[in-house]
Design a protein around this motif. Structure first.
Motif, PDB file in Angstrom:
ATOM      1  N   VAL A 169      85.696 -62.957 -37.624  1.00  0.00           N
ATOM      2  CA  VAL A 169      85.576 -61.816 -38.540  1.00  0.00           C
ATOM      3  C   VAL A 169      84.937 -62.255 -39.850  1.00  0.00           C
ATOM      4  CG1 VAL A 169      86.879 -60.133 -39.902  1.00  0.00           C
ATOM      5  CG2 VAL A 169      87.484 -60.544 -37.515  1.00  0.00           C
ATOM      6  N   ILE A 170      85.379 -63.385 -40.381  1.00  0.00           N
ATOM      7  CA  ILE A 170      84.836 -63.895 -41.643  1.00  0.00           C
ATOM      8  C   ILE A 170      83.348 -64.190 -41.515  1.00  0.00           C
ATOM      9  CG2 ILE A 170      84.865 -65.894 -43.189  1.00  0.00           C
ATOM     10  CD1 ILE A 170      87.935 -65.994 -42.695  1.00  0.00           C
ATOM     11  N   VAL A 171      82.977 -64.903 -40.461  1.00  0.00           N
ATOM     12  CA  VAL A 171      81.573 -65.264 -40.273  1.00  0.00           C
ATOM     13  C   VAL A 171      80.719 -64.013 -40.051  1.00  0.00           C
ATOM     14  CG1 VAL A 171      79.958 -66.442 -38.715  1.00  0.00           C
ATOM     15  CG2 VAL A 171      82.046 -67.593 -39.493  1.00  0.00           C
ATOM     16  N   ALA A 172      81.237 -63.041 -39.308  1.00  0.00           N
ATOM     17  CA  ALA A 172      80.495 -61.799 -39.101  1.00  0.00           C
ATOM     18  C   ALA A 172      80.231 -61.089 -40.420  1.00  0.00           C
ATOM     19  CB  ALA A 172      81.259 -60.881 -38.152  1.00  0.00           C
ATOM     20  N   GLY A 173      81.245 -61.034 -41.286  1.00  0.00           N
ATOM     21  CA  GLY A 173      81.066 -60.390 -42.586  1.00  0.00           C
ATOM     22  C   GLY A 173      80.032 -61.092 -43.439  1.00  0.00           C
ATOM     23  N   LEU A 174      80.077 -62.418 -43.443  1.00  0.00           N
ATOM     24  CA  LEU A 174      79.140 -63.187 -44.255  1.00  0.00           C
ATOM     25  C   LEU A 174      77.710 -63.060 -43.735  1.00  0.00           C
ATOM     26  CD1 LEU A 174      81.237 -66.432 -44.793  1.00  0.00           C
ATOM     27  CD2 LEU A 174      80.640 -64.752 -46.552  1.00  0.00           C
ATOM     28  N   VAL A 175      77.533 -63.158 -42.426  1.00  0.00           N
ATOM     29  CA  VAL A 175      76.184 -63.087 -41.856  1.00  0.00           C
ATOM     30  C   VAL A 175      75.602 -61.689 -42.023  1.00  0.00           C
ATOM     31  CG1 VAL A 175      74.866 -63.256 -39.702  1.00  0.00           C
ATOM     32  CG2 VAL A 175      76.563 -64.995 -40.276  1.00  0.00           C
ATOM     33  N   ALA A 176      76.424 -60.662 -41.794  1.00  0.00           N
ATOM     34  CA  ALA A 176      75.940 -59.299 -41.998  1.00  0.00           C
ATOM     35  C   ALA A 176      75.548 -59.084 -43.454  1.00  0.00           C
ATOM     36  CB  ALA A 176      77.015 -58.297 -41.581  1.00  0.00           C
ATOM     37  N   ALA A 177      76.367 -59.574 -44.368  1.00  0.00           N
ATOM     38  CA  ALA A 177      76.049 -59.434 -45.787  1.00  0.00           C
ATOM     39  C   ALA A 177      74.749 -60.144 -46.129  1.00  0.00           C
ATOM     40  CB  ALA A 177      77.199 -59.994 -46.630  1.00  0.00           C
ATOM     41  N   ASN A 178      74.532 -61.301 -45.533  1.00  0.00           N
ATOM     42  CA  ASN A 178      73.311 -62.044 -45.834  1.00  0.00           C
ATOM     43  C   ASN A 178      72.065 -61.325 -45.322  1.00  0.00           C
ATOM     44  OD1 ASN A 178      72.279 -64.341 -47.181  1.00  0.00           O
ATOM     45  ND2 ASN A 178      71.907 -65.352 -45.227  1.00  0.00           N
ATOM     46  N   VAL A 179      72.207 -60.570 -44.227  1.00  0.00           N
ATOM     47  CA  VAL A 179      71.083 -59.740 -43.779  1.00  0.00           C
ATOM     48  C   VAL A 179      70.767 -58.692 -44.841  1.00  0.00           C
ATOM     49  CG1 VAL A 179      70.296 -58.094 -42.043  1.00  0.00           C
ATOM     50  CG2 VAL A 179      71.574 -60.114 -41.337  1.00  0.00           C
ATOM     51  N   LEU A 180      71.810 -58.064 -45.365  1.00  0.00           N
ATOM     52  CA  LEU A 180      71.609 -57.055 -46.398  1.00  0.00           C
ATOM     53  C   LEU A 180      71.033 -57.660 -47.671  1.00  0.00           C
ATOM     54  CD1 LEU A 180      74.926 -55.015 -46.017  1.00  0.00           C
ATOM     55  CD2 LEU A 180      72.823 -54.894 -44.686  1.00  0.00           C
ATOM     56  N   LEU A 181      71.329 -58.920 -47.893  1.00  0.00           N
ATOM     57  CA  LEU A 181      70.798 -59.652 -49.051  1.00  0.00           C
ATOM     58  C   LEU A 181      69.429 -60.267 -48.757  1.00  0.00           C
ATOM     59  CD1 LEU A 181      74.098 -61.434 -50.115  1.00  0.00           C
ATOM     60  CD2 LEU A 181      72.844 -59.768 -51.507  1.00  0.00           C
ATOM     61  N   GLU A 182      68.876 -59.946 -47.592  1.00  0.00           N
ATOM     62  CA  GLU A 182      67.566 -60.446 -47.182  1.00  0.00           C
ATOM     63  C   GLU A 182      67.518 -61.976 -47.147  1.00  0.00           C
ATOM     64  OE1 GLU A 182      64.848 -58.490 -49.823  1.00  0.00           O
ATOM     65  OE2 GLU A 182      65.018 -56.578 -48.746  1.00  0.00           O
ATOM     66  N   GLY A 183      68.640 -62.558 -46.694  1.00  0.00           N
ATOM     67  CA  GLY A 183      68.672 -63.994 -46.478  1.00  0.00           C
ATOM     68  C   GLY A 183      68.713 -64.840 -47.724  1.00  0.00           C
ATOM     69  N   LYS A 184      69.273 -64.300 -48.803  1.00  0.00           N
ATOM     70  CA  LYS A 184      69.304 -65.061 -50.056  1.00  0.00           C
ATOM     71  C   LYS A 184      70.207 -66.291 -49.981  1.00  0.00           C
ATOM     72  CE  LYS A 184      68.166 -61.255 -53.196  1.00  0.00           C
ATOM     73  NZ  LYS A 184      66.854 -61.822 -53.558  1.00  0.00           N
ATOM     74  N   LEU A 185      71.212 -66.260 -49.114  1.00  0.00           N
ATOM     75  CA  LEU A 185      72.151 -67.380 -49.026  1.00  0.00           C
ATOM     76  C   LEU A 185      71.743 -68.326 -47.907  1.00  0.00           C
ATOM     77  CD1 LEU A 185      75.574 -65.535 -49.480  1.00  0.00           C
ATOM     78  CD2 LEU A 185      74.038 -66.460 -51.220  1.00  0.00           C
ATOM     79  N   SER A 186      71.856 -69.614 -48.164  1.00  0.00           N
ATOM     80  CA  SER A 186      71.549 -70.628 -47.154  1.00  0.00           C
ATOM     81  C   SER A 186      72.705 -70.748 -46.166  1.00  0.00           C
ATOM     82  CB  SER A 186      71.306 -71.976 -47.821  1.00  0.00           C
ATOM     83  OG  SER A 186      72.523 -72.460 -48.398  1.00  0.00           O
ATOM     84  N   VAL A 187      72.441 -71.420 -45.047  1.00  0.00           N
ATOM     85  CA  VAL A 187      73.504 -71.681 -44.072  1.00  0.00           C
ATOM     86  C   VAL A 187      74.619 -72.492 -44.719  1.00  0.00           C
ATOM     87  CG1 VAL A 187      74.074 -72.825 -41.903  1.00  0.00           C
ATOM     88  CG2 VAL A 187      71.956 -71.518 -42.095  1.00  0.00           C
ATOM     89  N   GLY A 188      74.248 -73.444 -45.576  1.00  0.00           N
ATOM     90  CA  GLY A 188      75.255 -74.239 -46.265  1.00  0.00           C
ATOM     91  C   GLY A 188      76.135 -73.399 -47.166  1.00  0.00           C
ATOM     92  N   GLU A 189      75.551 -72.425 -47.840  1.00  0.00           N
ATOM     93  CA  GLU A 189      76.349 -71.544 -48.697  1.00  0.00           C
ATOM     94  C   GLU A 189      77.271 -70.663 -47.860  1.00  0.00           C
ATOM     95  OE1 GLU A 189      73.863 -70.473 -52.656  1.00  0.00           O
ATOM     96  OE2 GLU A 189      72.808 -70.049 -50.772  1.00  0.00           O
ATOM     97  N   LEU A 190      76.773 -70.168 -46.741  1.00  0.00           N
ATOM     98  CA  LEU A 190      77.612 -69.363 -45.854  1.00  0.00           C
ATOM     99  C   LEU A 190      78.790 -70.177 -45.328  1.00  0.00           C
ATOM    100  CD1 LEU A 190      74.898 -67.459 -43.783  1.00  0.00           C
ATOM    101  CD2 LEU A 190      76.278 -66.545 -45.654  1.00  0.00           C
ATOM    102  N   LEU A 191      78.535 -71.414 -44.965  1.00  0.00           N
ATOM    103  CA  LEU A 191      79.603 -72.275 -44.450  1.00  0.00           C
ATOM    104  C   LEU A 191      80.636 -72.561 -45.533  1.00  0.00           C
ATOM    105  CD1 LEU A 191      80.854 -73.971 -42.239  1.00  0.00           C
ATOM    106  CD2 LEU A 191      79.301 -75.831 -42.856  1.00  0.00           C
ATOM    107  N   SER A 192      80.186 -72.791 -46.750  1.00  0.00           N
ATOM    108  CA  SER A 192      81.112 -73.046 -47.849  1.00  0.00           C
ATOM    109  C   SER A 192      81.992 -71.831 -48.124  1.00  0.00           C
ATOM    110  CB  SER A 192      80.320 -73.427 -49.107  1.00  0.00           C
ATOM    111  OG  SER A 192      81.191 -73.610 -50.207  1.00  0.00           O
ATOM    112  N   LEU A 193      81.389 -70.644 -48.132  1.00  0.00           N
ATOM    113  CA  LEU A 193      82.162 -69.422 -48.359  1.00  0.00           C
ATOM    114  C   LEU A 193      83.146 -69.185 -47.213  1.00  0.00           C
ATOM    115  CD1 LEU A 193      79.358 -67.017 -49.652  1.00  0.00           C
ATOM    116  CD2 LEU A 193      81.226 -67.987 -50.997  1.00  0.00           C
TER     117      LEU A 193
END
Length: 335
Positions: free
Chosen positions: A123-147
């Motif tokens: 659930v957490i990863v789905a929320g982060l990845v979906a949000a990053n799509v809406l952000l047009e990929g502004k966050l790196s994979v490393g930032e997503l993993l940290s969050l």
């Protein structure tokens, strides 16, 4: 983290719709015995999250934001899922310096709740990845993993959920380091899922605050052997690596039939069973086999064992693909 195919979600709930964003995240099995809070792999059960802008639901007369779960899910689990998903979205937008928009979210999951197969991590990863799509990929994979690690509390489930495959990860403060390994030989998995649930929070309270030096040294040796054996494809070394002194001795007594199942796995080593481990915080017990044929032989014989009433054996496969975007919106969706 993107795939070309689209997923016709929730067809039984009124037919497929053109999704705004659909994210698929695999289930995960963590710890692998001695790799406590550090090692996990992705397996072939999935959570799907569909995210739509609030304005689409408003046009249909709905509320400005909402959260739905397809299927029969307890109300407390539904509320927990909503909280985790929206926290993940908010954290991603905050990291990007933007306010999170109102969203309509629907989840559909094959991952059992409270069974130690990474349902909350998905659930957490789905929320982060979906949000990053809406952000047009502004966050790196490393930032997503940290969050994700900060939200989950440890990286052993969220790292393979995000990256796929077998992942070794370490977290210290906000810094998370992860290495994804490609395995030259892939073992076959058989999950033994009991009816009883064991929440991660309750399971962690069973653990001691400190360990003897001898216990810590033995744990480090087993964990190193575990990763080395998998990386080298020397699966025959795994029985010595699955042993654990940090968490399993304290958790297994709270799972009816667990110790007997461990003994059954040990007795099957001459027939290709490499051992078993407590998946995550439990209560699922994962048996590992050298070949799919050895797994099927064990499952056939288990069906006649008295423990068959306490555990449902479910074959699982490791998957190399982590979180993927199955469909996405045009640019400007979140503006």
């Amino acid at each position: 983290m993107e795939a070309e195919a689209t997923h016709e979600m929730f067809a039984a709930d009124g037919g497929p719709e053109a999704p705004a964003v659909v994210v698929r995240v695999p289930a995960t099995s963590a710890n692998l015995g001695s790799g406590f809070d550090a090692v996990g792999w992705a397996v072939d059960r999935y959570l799907y999250a569909e995210v739509r802008p609030a304005r689409e639901t408003e046009a249909r007369g709905g509320p400005p934001s909402r959260f739905e779960v397809v299927g029969e899910v307890p109300s407390d689990a539904r509320a927990e899922g909503a909280s985790l998903f929206f926290r993940a979205v908010e954290e991603a937008f905050a990291r990007a310096g933007r306010a999170a928009p109102d969203l309509a979210v629907r989840l559909q999951s094959e991952i059992p709740l409270g069974k130690g197969l990474g349902s909350s991590a998905a659930v957490i990863v789905a929320g982060l990845v979906a949000a990053n799509v809406l952000l047009e990929g502004k966050l790196s994979v490393g930032e997503l993993l940290s969050l994700a690690t900060r939200l989950e509390g440890h990286p052993d489930n969220v790292a393979p959920a995000l990256l796929g495959g077998l992942v070794v990860a370490r977290a210290e403060g906000e810094e998370v380091s992860a290495v994804r390994l490609r395995l030259p030989r892939v073992p076959a998995l058989l999950a033994f899922v009991p009816e009883v649930e064991l929440r991660t929070s309750a399971s962690r309270r069973l653990l001691p605050d400190a360990y003897a030096r001898e216990t810590a040294v033995a744990a480090a040796g087993r964990a190193a052997l575990l990763v080395a054996a998998l990386a080298a494809g020397e699966l025959e070394k795994l029985p010595a690596a699955f042993g654990d002194g940090l968490h399993e001795p304290y958790r297994l007594p709270h799972i009816p039939g667990a110790e007997e199942l461990y003994a059954l796995c040990a007795s099957a080593r001459p027939h290709g069973c490499l051992g078993c481990y407590l998946s995550g915080a439990g209560p699922t017990i994962m048996a590992v086999f050298a070949t799919p044929e050895a797994r099927e032989d064990f499952r056939r014989r288990f069906s006649e064992h008295p423990l068959a009433h306490a555990f449902v054996p479910e074959p699982l496969a490791l998957v190399e693909e982590g979180a993927v975007v199955l469909a996405r919106t045009p640019r400007g969706f979140s503006r």
